[in-house]
Write a protein that holds these residues in place. Structure first.
Motif, short mmCIF file in Angstrom:
data_model
loop_
_atom_site.label_atom_id
_atom_site.label_comp_id
_atom_site.label_asym_id
_atom_site.label_seq_id
_atom_site.Cartn_x
_atom_site.Cartn_y
_atom_site.Cartn_z
N PRO A 48 -13.29 -39.60 16.24
CA PRO A 48 -14.03 -38.72 15.33
C PRO A 48 -14.55 -39.55 14.16
N TYR A 49 -15.85 -39.69 14.05
CA TYR A 49 -16.42 -40.59 13.06
C TYR A 49 -17.82 -40.13 12.72
N GLY A 50 -18.21 -40.32 11.50
CA GLY A 50 -19.56 -39.96 11.09
C GLY A 50 -19.55 -38.88 10.03
N LEU A 51 -20.58 -38.05 10.02
CA LEU A 51 -20.66 -36.94 9.06
C LEU A 51 -19.88 -35.76 9.64
N LEU A 52 -18.61 -35.68 9.26
CA LEU A 52 -17.73 -34.68 9.84
C LEU A 52 -17.65 -33.41 9.02
N GLY A 53 -18.20 -33.40 7.85
CA GLY A 53 -18.10 -32.22 7.00
C GLY A 53 -19.46 -31.88 6.43
N PRO A 54 -19.47 -30.91 5.53
CA PRO A 54 -20.74 -30.53 4.93
C PRO A 54 -21.28 -31.65 4.04
N VAL A 55 -22.59 -31.78 4.05
CA VAL A 55 -23.26 -32.74 3.18
C VAL A 55 -24.01 -31.94 2.13
N ARG A 56 -23.81 -32.28 0.87
CA ARG A 56 -24.46 -31.54 -0.21
C ARG A 56 -25.23 -32.49 -1.11
N VAL A 57 -26.35 -32.03 -1.61
CA VAL A 57 -27.09 -32.75 -2.65
C VAL A 57 -26.91 -31.91 -3.91
N VAL A 58 -26.25 -32.48 -4.91
CA VAL A 58 -25.92 -31.76 -6.13
C VAL A 58 -26.72 -32.34 -7.29
N PRO A 59 -27.62 -31.56 -7.87
CA PRO A 59 -28.40 -32.06 -9.01
C PRO A 59 -27.52 -32.16 -10.27
N TYR A 60 -27.88 -33.10 -11.11
CA TYR A 60 -27.18 -33.25 -12.38
C TYR A 60 -28.15 -33.79 -13.41
N GLY A 61 -27.78 -33.76 -14.65
CA GLY A 61 -28.61 -34.32 -15.72
C GLY A 61 -27.84 -35.37 -16.48
N GLU A 62 -28.56 -36.31 -17.04
CA GLU A 62 -27.93 -37.34 -17.86
C GLU A 62 -28.36 -37.15 -19.31
#
Length: 66
Positions: A48-62
């Motif tokens: 079992p290898y690779g993207l095994l779970g959810p992938v999220r893109v989370v915006p943020y500010g600096e």
């Protein structure tokens, strides 16, 4: 990088407007050999290898401090 909970900061690579994010995942050689040469490697257990779970893109500010 934390291999259990990996995070990639894309902040310096994204630009205004539309962006495309591509993820390339290398798998263990055994997973490939099971398919390419099943007569020899078919007995290997699939890893079992690779993207095994959810992938999220989370915006943020600096915000500069100081």
């Amino acid at each position: 990088m934390d291999l259990i909970h990996p995070v990639a900061d894309l902040g310096t690579r994204l630009r205004r407007g539309s962006n495309t994010v591509e993820v390339e995942v290398a798998t263990p050689l055994g997973n490939r050999l099971r398919v390419a040469g099943p007569e020899v490697y078919g007995g290997l257990t699939r890893q079992p290898y690779g993207l095994l779970g959810p992938v999220r893109v989370v915006p943020y500010g600096e915000i500069p401090v100081g």
